[in-house]
Design a protein around this motif. Structure first.
Motif, PDB file in Angstrom:
ATOM      1  N   LEU A  70       0.833  -1.210   0.000  1.00 51.27           N
ATOM      2  CA  LEU A  70       0.000   0.000   0.000  1.00 51.27           C
ATOM      3  C   LEU A  70       0.864   1.255   0.000  1.00 51.27           C
ATOM      4  O   LEU A  70       0.641   2.174  -0.782  1.00 51.27           O
ATOM      5  CB  LEU A  70      -0.937  -0.006   1.206  1.00 51.27           C
ATOM      6  N   PHE A  71       1.872   1.256   0.885  1.00 49.58           N
ATOM      7  CA  PHE A  71       2.755   2.429   0.919  1.00 49.58           C
ATOM      8  C   PHE A  71       3.416   2.632  -0.440  1.00 49.58           C
ATOM      9  O   PHE A  71       3.465   3.741  -0.964  1.00 49.58           O
ATOM     10  CB  PHE A  71       3.834   2.260   1.997  1.00 49.58           C
ATOM     11  N   ALA A  72       3.905   1.536  -1.016  1.00 46.14           N
ATOM     12  CA  ALA A  72       4.562   1.629  -2.320  1.00 46.14           C
ATOM     13  C   ALA A  72       3.564   2.113  -3.370  1.00 46.14           C
ATOM     14  O   ALA A  72       3.885   2.939  -4.216  1.00 46.14           O
ATOM     15  CB  ALA A  72       5.141   0.276  -2.706  1.00 46.14           C
ATOM     16  N   GLY A  73       2.314   1.615  -3.244  1.00 48.16           N
ATOM     17  CA  GLY A  73       1.281   2.035  -4.195  1.00 48.16           C
ATOM     18  C   GLY A  73       0.992   3.522  -4.091  1.00 48.16           C
ATOM     19  O   GLY A  73       0.834   4.205  -5.108  1.00 48.16           O
ATOM     20  N   VAL A  88       5.489  15.668  -4.916  1.00 41.84           N
ATOM     21  CA  VAL A  88       6.349  15.936  -3.755  1.00 41.84           C
ATOM     22  C   VAL A  88       5.804  15.201  -2.532  1.00 41.84           C
ATOM     23  O   VAL A  88       6.561  14.661  -1.722  1.00 41.84           O
ATOM     24  CB  VAL A  88       6.452  17.449  -3.497  1.00 41.84           C
ATOM     25  N   MET A  89       4.480  15.148  -2.433  1.00 39.56           N
ATOM     26  CA  MET A  89       3.857  14.464  -1.308  1.00 39.56           C
ATOM     27  C   MET A  89       4.207  12.975  -1.280  1.00 39.56           C
ATOM     28  O   MET A  89       4.119  12.321  -0.259  1.00 39.56           O
ATOM     29  CB  MET A  89       2.329  14.595  -1.392  1.00 39.56           C
ATOM     30  N   GLY A  90       4.590  12.457  -2.436  1.00 41.29           N
ATOM     31  CA  GLY A  90       4.945  11.051  -2.534  1.00 41.29           C
ATOM     32  C   GLY A  90       6.103  10.664  -1.632  1.00 41.29           C
ATOM     33  O   GLY A  90       6.315   9.493  -1.337  1.00 41.29           O
ATOM     34  N   LEU A  91       6.852  11.679  -1.176  1.00 44.57           N
ATOM     35  CA  LEU A  91       7.985  11.441  -0.275  1.00 44.57           C
ATOM     36  C   LEU A  91       7.516  10.815   1.038  1.00 44.57           C
ATOM     37  O   LEU A  91       8.204   9.960   1.607  1.00 44.57           O
ATOM     38  CB  LEU A  91       8.698  12.775  -0.005  1.00 44.57           C
ATOM     39  N   LEU A  92       6.328  11.230   1.510  1.00 38.61           N
ATOM     40  CA  LEU A  92       5.845  10.744   2.825  1.00 38.61           C
ATOM     41  C   LEU A  92       5.635   9.233   2.835  1.00 38.61           C
ATOM     42  O   LEU A  92       6.233   8.538   3.668  1.00 38.61           O
ATOM     43  CB  LEU A  92       4.560  11.485   3.203  1.00 38.61           C
ATOM     44  N   PRO A  93       4.821   8.695   1.917  1.00 36.12           N
ATOM     45  CA  PRO A  93       4.672   7.233   1.934  1.00 36.12           C
ATOM     46  C   PRO A  93       5.976   6.510   1.600  1.00 36.12           C
ATOM     47  O   PRO A  93       6.170   5.368   2.016  1.00 36.12           O
ATOM     48  CB  PRO A  93       3.608   6.960   0.863  1.00 36.12           C
ATOM     49  N   ALA A 107      10.433   2.699   6.468  1.00 36.38           N
ATOM     50  CA  ALA A 107      10.275   2.343   7.886  1.00 36.38           C
ATOM     51  C   ALA A 107       9.603   0.981   8.018  1.00 36.38           C
ATOM     52  O   ALA A 107      10.032   0.139   8.816  1.00 36.38           O
ATOM     53  CB  ALA A 107       9.453   3.419   8.598  1.00 36.38           C
ATOM     54  N   VAL A 108       8.566   0.747   7.204  1.00 37.71           N
ATOM     55  CA  VAL A 108       7.849  -0.536   7.286  1.00 37.71           C
ATOM     56  C   VAL A 108       8.761  -1.679   6.835  1.00 37.71           C
ATOM     57  O   VAL A 108       8.710  -2.777   7.391  1.00 37.71           O
ATOM     58  CB  VAL A 108       6.551  -0.482   6.446  1.00 37.71           C
ATOM     59  N   ALA A 120      11.985  -1.861   7.276  1.00 37.38           N
ATOM     60  CA  ALA A 120      12.839  -2.164   8.432  1.00 37.38           C
ATOM     61  C   ALA A 120      12.045  -2.960   9.466  1.00 37.38           C
ATOM     62  O   ALA A 120      12.525  -3.966  10.008  1.00 37.38           O
ATOM     63  CB  ALA A 120      13.363  -0.865   9.044  1.00 37.38           C
ATOM     64  N   LEU A 121      10.828  -2.508   9.717  1.00 42.09           N
ATOM     65  CA  LEU A 121       9.972  -3.193  10.695  1.00 42.09           C
ATOM     66  C   LEU A 121       9.703  -4.627  10.263  1.00 42.09           C
ATOM     67  O   LEU A 121       9.730  -5.555  11.078  1.00 42.09           O
ATOM     68  CB  LEU A 121       8.651  -2.426  10.831  1.00 42.09           C
ATOM     69  N   GLU A 122       9.475  -4.819   8.947  1.00 41.88           N
ATOM     70  CA  GLU A 122       9.158  -6.150   8.443  1.00 41.88           C
ATOM     71  C   GLU A 122      10.332  -7.119   8.599  1.00 41.88           C
ATOM     72  O   GLU A 122      10.129  -8.310   8.811  1.00 41.88           O
ATOM     73  CB  GLU A 122       8.712  -6.073   6.978  1.00 41.88           C
ATOM     74  N   PHE A 123      11.548  -6.603   8.466  1.00 37.59           N
ATOM     75  CA  PHE A 123      12.714  -7.466   8.701  1.00 37.59           C
ATOM     76  C   PHE A 123      12.718  -7.940  10.151  1.00 37.59           C
ATOM     77  O   PHE A 123      12.999  -9.103  10.446  1.00 37.59           O
ATOM     78  CB  PHE A 123      14.014  -6.730   8.368  1.00 37.59           C
ATOM     79  N   LEU A 124      12.397  -7.019  11.066  1.00 40.18           N
ATOM     80  CA  LEU A 124      12.308  -7.382  12.480  1.00 40.18           C
ATOM     81  C   LEU A 124      11.202  -8.410  12.692  1.00 40.18           C
ATOM     82  O   LEU A 124      11.396  -9.423  13.368  1.00 40.18           O
ATOM     83  CB  LEU A 124      12.039  -6.121  13.304  1.00 40.18           C
ATOM     84  N   VAL A 125      10.032  -8.152  12.069  1.00 40.67           N
ATOM     85  CA  VAL A 125       8.889  -9.059  12.214  1.00 40.67           C
ATOM     86  C   VAL A 125       9.237 -10.434  11.640  1.00 40.67           C
ATOM     87  O   VAL A 125       8.887 -11.463  12.214  1.00 40.67           O
ATOM     88  CB  VAL A 125       7.640  -8.460  11.524  1.00 40.67           C
ATOM     89  N   ALA A 126       9.957 -10.447  10.513  1.00 42.16           N
ATOM     90  CA  ALA A 126      10.330 -11.713   9.871  1.00 42.16           C
ATOM     91  C   ALA A 126      11.106 -12.584  10.851  1.00 42.16           C
ATOM     92  O   ALA A 126      10.842 -13.784  10.989  1.00 42.16           O
ATOM     93  CB  ALA A 126      11.165 -11.442   8.627  1.00 42.16           C
ATOM     94  N   PHE A 127      12.077 -11.946  11.541  1.00 43.64           N
ATOM     95  CA  PHE A 127      12.851 -12.705  12.522  1.00 43.64           C
ATOM     96  C   PHE A 127      11.989 -13.055  13.730  1.00 43.64           C
ATOM     97  O   PHE A 127      11.966 -14.185  14.206  1.00 43.64           O
ATOM     98  CB  PHE A 127      14.070 -11.897  12.965  1.00 43.64           C
ATOM     99  N   LEU A 128      11.275 -12.049  14.218  1.00 44.45           N
ATOM    100  CA  LEU A 128      10.521 -12.206  15.460  1.00 44.45           C
ATOM    101  C   LEU A 128       9.464 -13.296  15.352  1.00 44.45           C
ATOM    102  O   LEU A 128       9.292 -14.100  16.270  1.00 44.45           O
ATOM    103  CB  LEU A 128       9.850 -10.868  15.794  1.00 44.45           C
TER     104      LEU A 128
END
Lengths: 263, 183
Positions: A202-205, A219-224, A230-231, A233-241
């Motif tokens: 979704l973020f990528a979309g 320019v707003m595209g920078l936010l997602p 960030a997601v 990075a979080l997903e790598f953590l979740v993958a391990f966790l």
């Protein structure tokens, strides 16, 4: 308007046939899911083959990594189950590694322009896989529990040291909690992988849609985009966790089975 | 303005997603047999290799390293013990040698002292003898000289008296006179 249209967030979970195969009337076609199971397992085997080809006193980098994984799971099994857990170590280790690598390989970005069959696929984002693994764990728990404790395994549902009247309430609760274990185990892993990948998509979309819209919206595209990073990075953590959680819960359930008669 | 734009874009993307997903692919039971089959195959092979080959190899390497380290530590402490024993033995033999050397030195000194004392005594005795002999000779010569002087004096006295009184005095008289004078 949407020239940079992205595929829908569900497309990544679509199972696509690559080679039609069947055993009797059962469809066992080689799919993208099967392909990624083979890739992950092949990578694990290749890694451990390299790590153990020359088991040296002074290990190289690959052997050190394998030993760190070994000690990590070995400590987990010993600390959770105790000395009886030794015989489950290969199972827990295989389980942990299979899930971990499936989760992590699911994070590999798909190169643009590849056919759907070659898209990165997270095998653990499918309920069939996680449910099968959790059912395997629970089956081992029940079989081992009865083999080790006999009928006393049922004491798991009726802990001693409780007023008899409480059993009317306690036994159903324990029973439901036990029966919900395989479901919670399966759904936890599946839902985490599923939701994480949807959010990423979704973020990528959003990035693609906003950039494609042009003007201030580009320019707003920078936010997602920052959100997607960030997601990720979080997903790598979740993958391990999640691999770790699956392994440690398996150990805890096995520990229950090993020590049911002591309750 | 910008926030509402994001929301509009998000809503659009979500609508796209909703439009394209015809139910969860995870709940499409027709794909389950294939997934379960390949899961069983890959997981089974991985378990078989892990349990039979990889994990024993890694565990063996870890055990071997632990054993080797323990052995090395044992050997090191053994070597240290040996080194300490060798040092003790060295110190002991050094002390022995020192004591022996001191004994030899003391013996030698005593021997040499005795020899020196003996030689000194010998020399002293010899010198004493020579001294006595010399003294005796000196005494003899003195007496002889005295006798010769008296004789000469008596001769002289006699000669003087003979010249004076033309008579030679007796030896007794001369001797008496000389004794008186000498007194």
């Amino acid at each position: 308007m949407n020239t940079f249209r992205a595929a829908g967030p569900m497309d990544q979970f679509e199972i696509v046939r690559i080679v039609d195969l069947s055993v009797g009337s059962i469809d066992v076609s080689l799919t993208n899911s099967a392909l990624w199971m083979l890739i992950c397992t092949g990578a694990i085997i290749a890694f451990f083959f390299t790590a153990t080809r020359r088991a040296a006193i002074i290990p190289n980098r690959v052997q050190s990594t394998a030993e760190v994984l070994y000690e990590f799971v070995s400590d987990l099994v010993r600390d959770t189950i105790g000395p009886e857990g030794r015989k489950f170590f290969p199972y827990v280790f295989t389980l942990f590694l299979w899930i971990l690598i499936a989760n992590l390989f699911g994070m590999i970005p798909t190169l643009p322009g590849l056919p759907h069959e070659a898209h990165t696929f997270t095998t653990t984002s499918h309920l069939a896989v996680t449910l099968a693994l959790s059912m395997l764990t629970i089956t081992i728990v029940i079989v081992y529990g009865f083999w080790k404790n006999g009928i006393k395994f049922l004491k798991l549902f009726a802990p001693s040291g409780v007023p008899p009247a409480m059993y009317i309430l306690l036994v159903p609760i324990e029973l439901v909690s036990f029966l919900s274990r395989p479901l919670s185990l399966a759904i936890r892993l599946f839902a985490n992988m599923f939701a994480g990948h949807i959010i990423l998509k979704l973020f990528a979309g959003f990035v693609v849609s906003l950039v494609g819209a042009g003007g201030v919206l580009s320019v707003m595209g920078l936010l997602p985009f920052i959100g997607a990073i960030a997601v990720t990075a979080l997903e790598f953590l979740v993958a391990f966790l999640q691999a770790y959680v699956f392994a440690i819960l398996t150990c805890i359930y096995l520990s229950d089975a090993a020590h049911a008669a002591d309750h | 303005m910008s926030l509402s734009a994001v929301i509009v874009a998000a809503a659009a993307a979500a609508e796209d997603a909703a439009a394209e997903s015809g139910g969860l692919p995870q709940l499409d039971m027709s794909t389950w047999p294939s997934q379960l089959f390949w899961l069983a195959v890959t997981f089974g092979i991985l378990y078989w290799l892990m349990a039979g080959r990889f994990l024993p190899a890694i565990g063996g390497a870890i055990e071997e390293r632990r054993g080797r380290i323990a052995d090395d530590l044992d050997q090191a402490s053994e070597f240290r013990g040996q080194a300490e024993a060798a040092e003790d033995a060295y110190n002991q033999s050094l002390a022995d040698a020192k004591a022996k050397a001191q004994g030899i030195a003391a013996d030698t000194r005593a021997e040499v002292d005795a020899e020196i004392a003996e030689m000194q005594a010998e020399t002293d005795a010899k010198l004493q003898g020579q001294l006595e002999a010399a003294e005796a000779r000196i005494g003899e010569m003195k007496e002889e000289a005295t006798a010769k002087v008296e004789e000469a004096a008596a001769d002289a006295t006699r000669a003087i008296v003979e010249r004076l009184i033309d008579e030679a005095p007796t030896d007794d008289a001369v001797a008496r006179a000389m004794t008186n004078i000498a007194r």
